[in-house]
Design an enzyme around this catalytic site. Structure first.
Site, short mmCIF file in Angstrom:
data_model
loop_
_atom_site.label_atom_id
_atom_site.label_comp_id
_atom_site.label_asym_id
_atom_site.label_seq_id
_atom_site.Cartn_x
_atom_site.Cartn_y
_atom_site.Cartn_z
N CYS A 284 -13.99 -44.43 -13.15
CA CYS A 284 -12.96 -43.71 -13.60
C CYS A 284 -11.72 -44.51 -13.91
CB CYS A 284 -12.58 -42.70 -12.39
SG CYS A 284 -12.34 -43.51 -10.78
N GLU B 159 -11.46 -39.10 -22.19
CA GLU B 159 -12.28 -39.77 -21.45
C GLU B 159 -14.02 -39.72 -22.25
OE1 GLU B 159 -13.75 -38.76 -17.43
OE2 GLU B 159 -12.98 -40.64 -16.96
N GLU C 93 -9.88 -35.65 -7.41
CA GLU C 93 -9.90 -37.02 -8.03
C GLU C 93 -10.58 -36.94 -9.59
OE1 GLU C 93 -7.70 -39.46 -8.22
OE2 GLU C 93 -6.90 -38.85 -6.10
N LYS D 44 -22.23 -32.75 -0.40
CA LYS D 44 -23.06 -32.59 -1.61
C LYS D 44 -22.92 -33.88 -2.43
CE LYS D 44 -23.51 -30.81 -6.03
NZ LYS D 44 -24.32 -31.83 -6.13
P1 NAP Z 1 -19.17 -33.86 -12.47
O1 NAP Z 1 -20.16 -33.43 -13.28
O2 NAP Z 1 -17.88 -33.18 -12.39
O3 NAP Z 1 -19.86 -33.76 -10.99
C1 NAP Z 1 -19.21 -34.30 -9.94
C2 NAP Z 1 -19.69 -33.50 -8.48
O4 NAP Z 1 -19.25 -31.97 -8.63
C3 NAP Z 1 -21.29 -33.53 -8.60
O5 NAP Z 1 -21.56 -33.76 -7.35
C4 NAP Z 1 -21.57 -32.18 -9.19
O6 NAP Z 1 -22.81 -31.64 -8.93
C5 NAP Z 1 -20.63 -31.31 -8.62
N1 NAP Z 1 -20.51 -30.18 -9.12
C6 NAP Z 1 -20.86 -29.57 -10.52
N2 NAP Z 1 -20.40 -28.44 -10.72
C7 NAP Z 1 -19.96 -27.82 -9.86
C8 NAP Z 1 -19.56 -26.71 -9.33
N3 NAP Z 1 -19.39 -25.63 -10.24
N4 NAP Z 1 -19.00 -26.27 -8.06
C9 NAP Z 1 -18.88 -27.78 -7.16
N5 NAP Z 1 -19.54 -28.74 -7.45
C10 NAP Z 1 -19.78 -28.79 -8.76
O7 NAP Z 1 -18.73 -35.40 -12.63
P2 NAP Z 1 -19.66 -36.81 -12.73
O8 NAP Z 1 -20.45 -36.59 -14.13
O9 NAP Z 1 -20.56 -36.84 -11.32
O10 NAP Z 1 -18.90 -37.89 -12.65
C11 NAP Z 1 -17.85 -38.64 -13.58
C12 NAP Z 1 -16.51 -38.00 -13.67
O11 NAP Z 1 -15.92 -38.50 -12.42
C13 NAP Z 1 -15.79 -38.89 -14.57
O12 NAP Z 1 -14.62 -37.67 -15.26
C14 NAP Z 1 -14.93 -39.94 -13.58
O13 NAP Z 1 -13.84 -40.15 -14.42
C15 NAP Z 1 -14.85 -38.92 -12.58
N6 NAP Z 1 -14.35 -39.77 -11.58
C16 NAP Z 1 -13.38 -39.79 -10.89
C17 NAP Z 1 -12.86 -40.65 -10.05
C18 NAP Z 1 -11.36 -40.64 -9.41
O14 NAP Z 1 -11.29 -41.06 -8.23
N7 NAP Z 1 -10.36 -40.15 -10.17
C19 NAP Z 1 -13.78 -41.52 -9.50
C20 NAP Z 1 -15.03 -41.55 -9.84
C21 NAP Z 1 -15.31 -40.65 -11.02
P3 NAP Z 1 -24.12 -32.21 -9.80
O15 NAP Z 1 -24.22 -33.75 -9.64
O16 NAP Z 1 -25.41 -31.54 -8.97
O17 NAP Z 1 -24.10 -31.79 -11.02
#
Ligand code: NAP
Length: 491
Positions: free
Chosen positions: A290, A391, A256, A181
């Site tokens: 990230c 963050e 992550e 997904k």
């Molecule tokens: P996010 O809002 O947490 O979304 C990540 C994924 O989770 C998306 O596919 C999202 O779907 C899905 N999701 C949302 N609600 C969910 C639920 N209730 N159950 C299951 N899945 C759900 O994060 P983002 O805005 O896409 O990415 C930015 C964040 O990612 C930042 O905090 C960054 O630091 C972190 N990040 C971490 C790493 C690492 O390796 N540590 C690498 C890259 C990014 P939708 O898109 O449909 O909402």
């Protein structure tokens, strides 16, 4: 390169070897954050019933895939890598259009995804287990690996090709079937990975791809009883909630999440070099990594001179549509992220930090059609401020003065996150002290906090990560279970 005209294409889910519409027939749009007139594509607004179909297909394909020799599984990854390479310019352009990063960054990321497929294709012949001498005569003791079964892969928008690739490839090579997904803001780049695996003739049901919101698809997927493991990359808040939800089922989970990554600059550094490292770490990809640097911890004797250099270089950065030649920083990914960036800039000012440059939404000409923001630098930041603790995920850099190395280490470790950290110094003793004591999973020296390679493990410590490492040979550990065999070879 100037923007071209694009016609809108509808992209399906991929379930049981076929590209299909969601059962409801509803779709959502993927819009270019640098040009609102550019609709990159429409994607399926899937629901529980689509997740159900994907999980059913993945379960049906499990046995045969797990019993396919791992080297044969690797051949599908090699073939897909070849097919992706042939389309590299197109895939780079599509990523810039859906995520906003610059074209060279996007081409670099697709190249990395291709290399990840090649690397894990090769891991098909290297899934090491071990044998040790037994305490008993005529007994062999050794381990074997088994796949988990079906795994759910949930990915963010900021590395829309590399992150799905570094989950898909080890999951597949270890013999799992998968349901992916992707993030709703950037689903096309991972669609292309799935399409390449389809064209490489991977057996039906082995990979399944379902788009739709986290609240519907993500939730249905992580609740589904067919899922044996979940690899999630995204925000700390969603990761925490996901873990709480599935922990009763004792599923294998890998999370992550966010970072608040520091770069320490010691007084012996070449200041010009240090300024370039800070700008690269903090502002490239619009700070939406990230591993981006959001805290510069600078020893007092060089503070003023380094700040002047930073300001000069930051003011010269070219911000714009990432498809245009020479642009270094693209837009924020959407209105929500832009608003978050601006909100943190307001909070930082309210808490007493001093805005030295940037921090405004850009307007006029092409800027009116995108979410463009000037990179912001704050001075007078202390460890209690939210800008030093939370963050932002945008181009916002907090400058903090360290009285000496000890003080720099204290500031660097004063956050709940621990993803990446860097130091700029020629002092080997201090550098080794830093490596020993910094609370981060990814440590760089005289390099930006961002910029990792696929052949090494990736992941953080503290609240940035949970579970086993991704990438490198260790990635296979998450996607496989060790079984131990004791065999007496005589009766
Ligand atoms: P996010 O809002 O947490 O979304 C990540 C994924 O989770 C998306 O596919 C999202 O779907 C899905 N999701 C949302 N609600 C969910 C639920 N209730 N159950 C299951 N899945 C759900 O994060 P983002 O805005 O896409 O990415 C930015 C964040 O990612 C930042 O905090 C960054 O630091 C972190 N990040 C971490 C790493 C690492 O390796 N540590 C690498 C890259 C990014 P939708 O898109 O449909 O909402």
């Amino acid at each position: 390169m100037q923007l071209k005209e694009h016609k809108v294409t509808a992209f399906g889910n991929y379930i049981n070897g076929e590209f299909v519409e969601s059962k409801s027939g509803r779709t959502f749009q993927n819009i270019n954050p640098a040009n609102f007139d550019d609709i990159v594509g429409t994607f399926q607004s899937s629901k529980e019933e689509d997740v159900e179909a994907a999980c059913t297909a993945a379960v049906a394909a499990r046995y045969e895939w797990a019993n396919t020799p791992a080297t044969k599984r690797g051949e599908y990854l090699f073939k897909a890598a070849e097919l992706l390479s042939e389309k590299l310019p197109q895939l780079g352009e599509e990523m810039t259009r859906e995520e906003g990063k610059t074209l060279p960054e996007a081409i670099g990321e697709v190249t990395r995804a291709i290399n990840i497929f090649r690397y894990f294709g090769g891991e098909g012949a290297r899934q090491f287990t071990y044998q040790v001498p037994s305490e008993r005569p005529q007994v062999l003791c050794y381990t074997i690996r088994k796949p988990l079964g079906t795994v759910a892969l949930i990915t963010p928008w900021n590395f829309p090709s590399a992150i799905p690739a570094w989950k898909l490839a080890p999951a597949l090579i270890a013999g799992n079937t998968v349901v992916l997904k992707p993030a709703s803001l950037a689903p096309l780049s991972s669609f292309r990975l799935v399409e390449a695996l389809h064209e490489a003739k991977i057996p039906k049901g082995v990979i399944n791809y379902v788009t739709g919101s986290g609240g519907s698809v993500g939730d249905a997927l992580t609740s589904h009883p067919a899922i044996n493991g979940i690899s999630f990359t995204g925000s700390t808040s969603v990761g925490d909630a996901l873990y709480r939800k599935v922990s009763d089922r004792k599923l294998r989970v890998q999370l992550e999440m966010g970072g608040k990554n520091p770069t320490i600059v010691l007084k012996d550094s070449d200041l010009n070099y240090a300024a370039d490292i800070l700008i690269n770490g903090a502002f490239f990809s619009t700070g939406q990594k990230c591993t981006a640097c959001s805290r510069a911890i600078i020893e007092r004797p060089i503070y003023e001179s380094l700040v002047q250099l930073l300001l000069e270089k930051t003011r010269n950065l070219k911000i714009g549509n990432g498809l245009n030649t020479g642009v270094q920083i693209g837009p924020a990914v959407d209105s929500h992220q832009l608003e978050t960036d601006l909100e943190y800039i307001r909070i930082a000012k309210d808490e007493g930090a001093k805005l030295l440059c940037g921090g405004n939404r850009l307007s006029g000409k092409e800027y009116d059609k995108g979410y463009f923001i000037e990179p912001a630098i704050f001075s007078d930041v202390n460890t209690k401020m939210r800008i030093a603790q939370e963050e932002v995920f945008g181009p916002v850099l907090a400058l903090m003065i360290a009285e000496d190395f000890e003080n720099a280490m204290e500031i660097a470790n004063s956050v709940r996150f621990g993803l990446s950290a860097s130091i700029v110094s020629k002092d080997l003793t201090r550098v080794h002290e830093f490596i020993n004591r910094i609370e981060a999973g990814l440590i760089t020296v005289n390099l930006p906090t961002a910029g990792v390679e696929y052949q090494l493990p990736f992941g953080g410590t503290k609240e940035s990560s949970f579970g086993m490492r991704e990438q490198g040979p260790q990635a296979i550990d998450f996607y496989s279970e060790t079984r131990t065999v004791y065999m007496r070879y005589a009766q």
